[in-house]
Design a protein around this motif. Structure first.
Motif, PDB file in Angstrom:
ATOM      1  N   ARG A   1      51.624 -37.939  11.900  1.00  0.00           N
ATOM      2  CA  ARG A   1      52.520 -37.830  10.745  1.00  0.00           C
ATOM      3  C   ARG A   1      53.051 -36.416  10.636  1.00  0.00           C
ATOM      4  O   ARG A   1      52.386 -35.465  11.025  1.00  0.00           O
ATOM      5  N   GLN A   2      54.215 -36.294  10.064  1.00  0.00           N
ATOM      6  CA  GLN A   2      54.727 -34.962   9.756  1.00  0.00           C
ATOM      7  C   GLN A   2      54.040 -34.423   8.512  1.00  0.00           C
ATOM      8  O   GLN A   2      53.814 -35.164   7.551  1.00  0.00           O
TER       9      GLN A   2
ATOM     10  N   LYS B   1      47.910 -42.364   6.265  1.00  0.00           N
ATOM     11  CA  LYS B   1      48.764 -43.209   7.102  1.00  0.00           C
ATOM     12  C   LYS B   1      49.795 -43.969   6.273  1.00  0.00           C
ATOM     13  O   LYS B   1      50.915 -44.187   6.717  1.00  0.00           O
ATOM     14  N   SER B   2      49.419 -44.384   5.072  1.00  0.00           N
ATOM     15  CA  SER B   2      50.332 -45.214   4.282  1.00  0.00           C
ATOM     16  C   SER B   2      51.100 -44.405   3.234  1.00  0.00           C
ATOM     17  O   SER B   2      51.796 -44.969   2.396  1.00  0.00           O
TER      18      SER B   2
ATOM     19  N   ASP C   1      53.965 -41.806   1.636  1.00  0.00           N
ATOM     20  CA  ASP C   1      55.380 -41.527   1.897  1.00  0.00           C
ATOM     21  C   ASP C   1      55.583 -40.093   2.369  1.00  0.00           C
ATOM     22  O   ASP C   1      56.429 -39.835   3.215  1.00  0.00           O
ATOM     23  N   LYS C   2      54.805 -39.179   1.812  1.00  0.00           N
ATOM     24  CA  LYS C   2      54.927 -37.773   2.218  1.00  0.00           C
ATOM     25  C   LYS C   2      53.557 -37.126   2.238  1.00  0.00           C
ATOM     26  O   LYS C   2      52.705 -37.436   1.401  1.00  0.00           O
ATOM     27  N   VAL C   3      53.360 -36.203   3.183  1.00  0.00           N
ATOM     28  CA  VAL C   3      52.066 -35.533   3.296  1.00  0.00           C
ATOM     29  C   VAL C   3      52.258 -34.013   3.256  1.00  0.00           C
ATOM     30  O   VAL C   3      52.985 -33.448   4.072  1.00  0.00           O
TER      31      VAL C   3
ATOM     32  N   GLU D   1      48.931 -32.788  12.628  1.00  0.00           N
ATOM     33  CA  GLU D   1      50.059 -33.725  12.775  1.00  0.00           C
ATOM     34  C   GLU D   1      49.816 -34.674  13.933  1.00  0.00           C
ATOM     35  O   GLU D   1      50.060 -35.873  13.845  1.00  0.00           O
TER      36      GLU D   1
END
Lengths: 250, 250
Positions: B51-52, B24-25, B27-29, B46
């Motif tokens: 999140r993307q 959740k925290s 910057d990129k996944v 997703e």
């Protein structure tokens, strides 16, 4: 149904969503702290889960297991187990007994010390041989396991007695009292695997004696006599291994 | 920071609360599906995570790893890995490289196939020796691993090639083409470990050839020549082992 739910390595945040769901809909929730330890208190777990939890004794899992299984005939009974429920023989034995009595069972896996050891040391999972326990009782079976693993060029993960918790220093003393020849052998001490304050140190066994690992729980890996270059690099980077470990690189 | 998060065995519900928080925290996944498989689709993940998620190729983790690590210098980069991130050498190698370049790293463990295999078969974790992979390429290294493990009375967990997925039948054919003597040896085939439709069958290798395990993923355990009575009982109860396996009980 009898459901064993692994709690993972550190505290209640290591629970999986699947485990949470199962716990929420269970009729009764027990917690087994005998076979392993856990950082969250029973109260923290109860608050996180919004459920009452009853601590369970070793005898409830062993001699009195019939009572638990009897309950699981009519109700959904969850037993929470720190780490993964498949590591301790006690839990597998309970599942087997339940199945024999016609009670449905389910296991929700989680990470165990074995996963943590690979993350913390960088040692390659597929290079570990059989694991063993060093207990307070006089037994040299673990020495045979180390030697067997060395004969096939495999690492040995040693679990240290939990009751009361054995330190790495005590474990190394026990090893060296049985096999003086291992004094110069390289090993990796791991303290509080899974915790934020985990500590890992690779050294010759005789030197690990004087290394302060702090509070338990501790475990120990006896390295194979040959290691991969990447394992060497990981041990240098993650476990402060001395440069002389390089002699062991294949 | 570069953070590897284990997704566990089956689908998004096997994620831990700790993993969820970190994602959740971030910057990129990214999601690595090269080294293992996962039942949830990228879209399901997703939606669950809100999140993307960007799928990542093997080359991003290997030859192009510098780019990922560069990103992780300034941002919190999460790589999602089915199972546990410490099983595949690729991930440990990535963590090592990041540390060398001064980038902080973190690993959130989860259950891996190794945990599932013990739950499904009842085989005792401490009796497993080194594991090995049977790949499509011509290599008999796994035969040496099986033999080494047999010499110290240990089970062998065999991972089967994923690209494309190898079946138990294909793996057994490969074993028997290299070592005819193993035809009568007992082994345990495991299909879809971790899934609701997992299937486990213990038989002599030659008989496993004709057993229909259904869809991949498959894996295989070559048993030690001596097994514990409780392992026998578990294999009878969990894996439909034939009664003649009793000859192997210590």
């Amino acid at each position: 149904m009898l459901i064993l739910v692994g709690l993972g390595l550190q505290d209640h945040k290591d629970l999986t969503f699947r485990g949470y769901e199962v716990i929420k809909s269970a009729d009764k929730v027990y917690l087994d702290l005998y076979t392993s330890r856990f950082s969250s208190s029973v109260e923290q777990l109860e608050e996180f889960l919004g459920r009452q939890i009853k601590k369970i004794a070793r005898s409830d899992l062993e001699e009195r297991s019939k009572k638990l299984i009897e309950e699981a005939k009519e109700q959904n009974i969850v037993i929470l187990v720190p780490g993964d429920p498949t590591i301790a023989t006690t839990h597998i034995s309970l599942v087997l007994e339940a199945k024999k009595l016609g009670v449905k069972t389910r296991i929700i896996n989680n990470a165990s010390i074995i996963n943590a050891v690979c993350s913390l040391t960088g040692l390659q999972n597929y290079r570990f041989g059989k694991s063993a326990t060093i207990s307070w009782q006089r037994s040299r079976a673990f020495i045979d396991t180390i030697k067997a693993n060395l004969s096939i060029d495999a690492h040995t993960l040693l679990f240290l007695d939990l009751n009361p918790p054995m330190t790495i220093r005590e474990a190394v003393e026990k090893i060296l009292s049985l096999e003086r020849d291992f004094a110069d052998h390289f090993a990796v001490g791991i303290a509080r695997a899974g915790g934020e304050d985990a500590l890992v140190k690779c050294e010759r066994l005789k030197k690990l004696l004087n290394f302060d690992f702090g509070e338990p729980l501790h475990s120990l890996v006896i390295l194979a006599r040959r290691i991969h270059f990447m394992e060497y690099e990981c041990l240098r980077s993650f476990a402060f291994a001395p440069e002389e470990l390089k002699e062991w690189v294949i």
